[in-house]
Design a protein around this motif. Sequence first.
Motif, PDB file in Angstrom:
ATOM      1  N   GLU A 249       0.681  -9.662 -14.357  1.00  0.00           N
ATOM      2  CA  GLU A 249       0.100  -9.923 -13.041  1.00  0.00           C
ATOM      3  C   GLU A 249       1.160  -9.871 -11.944  1.00  0.00           C
ATOM      4  OE1 GLU A 249      -3.090 -10.102 -12.278  1.00  0.00           O
ATOM      5  OE2 GLU A 249      -3.425  -9.612 -14.391  1.00  0.00           O
ATOM      6  N   LYS A 252       1.958  -6.162 -11.324  1.00  0.00           N
ATOM      7  CA  LYS A 252       0.900  -5.401 -10.666  1.00  0.00           C
ATOM      8  C   LYS A 252       0.655  -5.874  -9.235  1.00  0.00           C
ATOM      9  CE  LYS A 252      -2.793  -4.576 -13.072  1.00  0.00           C
ATOM     10  NZ  LYS A 252      -3.980  -4.765 -13.963  1.00  0.00           N
ATOM     11  N   ARG A 253       0.771  -7.185  -9.016  1.00  0.00           N
ATOM     12  CA  ARG A 253       0.518  -7.746  -7.680  1.00  0.00           C
ATOM     13  C   ARG A 253       1.646  -8.703  -7.308  1.00  0.00           C
ATOM     14  NH1 ARG A 253      -4.472  -7.031  -9.983  1.00  0.00           N
ATOM     15  NH2 ARG A 253      -4.253  -8.927 -11.224  1.00  0.00           N
ATOM     16  N   ARG A 255       3.104  -9.507  -4.507  1.00  0.00           N
ATOM     17  CA  ARG A 255       2.945 -10.341  -3.312  1.00  0.00           C
ATOM     18  C   ARG A 255       2.039 -11.542  -3.569  1.00  0.00           C
ATOM     19  NH1 ARG A 255       7.259  -9.168  -0.395  1.00  0.00           N
ATOM     20  NH2 ARG A 255       7.309  -7.002   0.330  1.00  0.00           N
ATOM     21  N   ASN A 256       1.152 -11.423  -4.539  1.00  0.00           N
ATOM     22  CA  ASN A 256       0.246 -12.525  -4.837  1.00  0.00           C
ATOM     23  C   ASN A 256       0.771 -13.410  -5.947  1.00  0.00           C
ATOM     24  OD1 ASN A 256      -1.588 -11.547  -2.954  1.00  0.00           O
ATOM     25  ND2 ASN A 256      -2.603 -10.234  -4.477  1.00  0.00           N
TER      26      ASN A 256
END
Length: 263
Positions: A249, A252-253, A255-256
Amino acid sequence: MSNETATTSIQSKQTVSKVQEYKDTLIQMTELLVTRRFPEIIVQLNELLTTPMFKERNVEEIHQDVNIPVLPPDLVQNHSDSSDSDSDGHGDDQPEKKRARNDIVVGCPVLALPSGSVSCNQSICEIIDVVKPKIRALIEHANVLKMWISFMIPKIEDGNNFGVSVQEDTLTEIRAVESDAATWFFQISAYFRSRAKIVSSLAKHPYIEDYRQAVTELDEQEYLNLWLVVSEVRNHYSSLHDLVVKNLEKLKRPRNANTESLY
């Protein structure tokens, strides 16, 4: 000019679209590669290490005669006398000049081997034929994985960069894997060069048993290296799979991603 500009604009859009399509395809393919293909490869490598090729194999099975006999002393002496008479280059009408001699052993000239050519160690070559594709596949997979992460790195911004640091740490690990795999390829070619040098020395000095033993020791060393390479290829696949799955995670993301530490 307007038509040319319009054509150029269309071609540019098509190129951008193809590049984006390539990126999207690679991202989808790599996720499947890591989550499905990597575990399969790990199992295959484990099974390979349990085959008779590697599992509890007697190293004497990989020994191979180098096919360089020791010439009888009279043949070596006759060739030496013949060389002495032909090497002065003065013909029959001029007095023969004796060459200075010393006690240094320079070896006998190798014109041909009585028993034919010296072949490679067939057992080692069979193992190399199995191991090299595994190394090449690891390099290719690491390269794809590296590009996958690179495509997901967001643009540079201030703050909330922990996920990006996870991506960078993962890229560092992947580059280390690529470097190791490239080194293993070099070691295989270096083995053949080293063996050729020893065999060449043995051909010049067939009466020195240390050269024969050196060939045997080098073959045993290469067998151990190949076993170690297969083990390390499996370990690299395992570590990459574990690292990516645990931080999927964040990769893939980024910034989150929250502020949890990298596994």
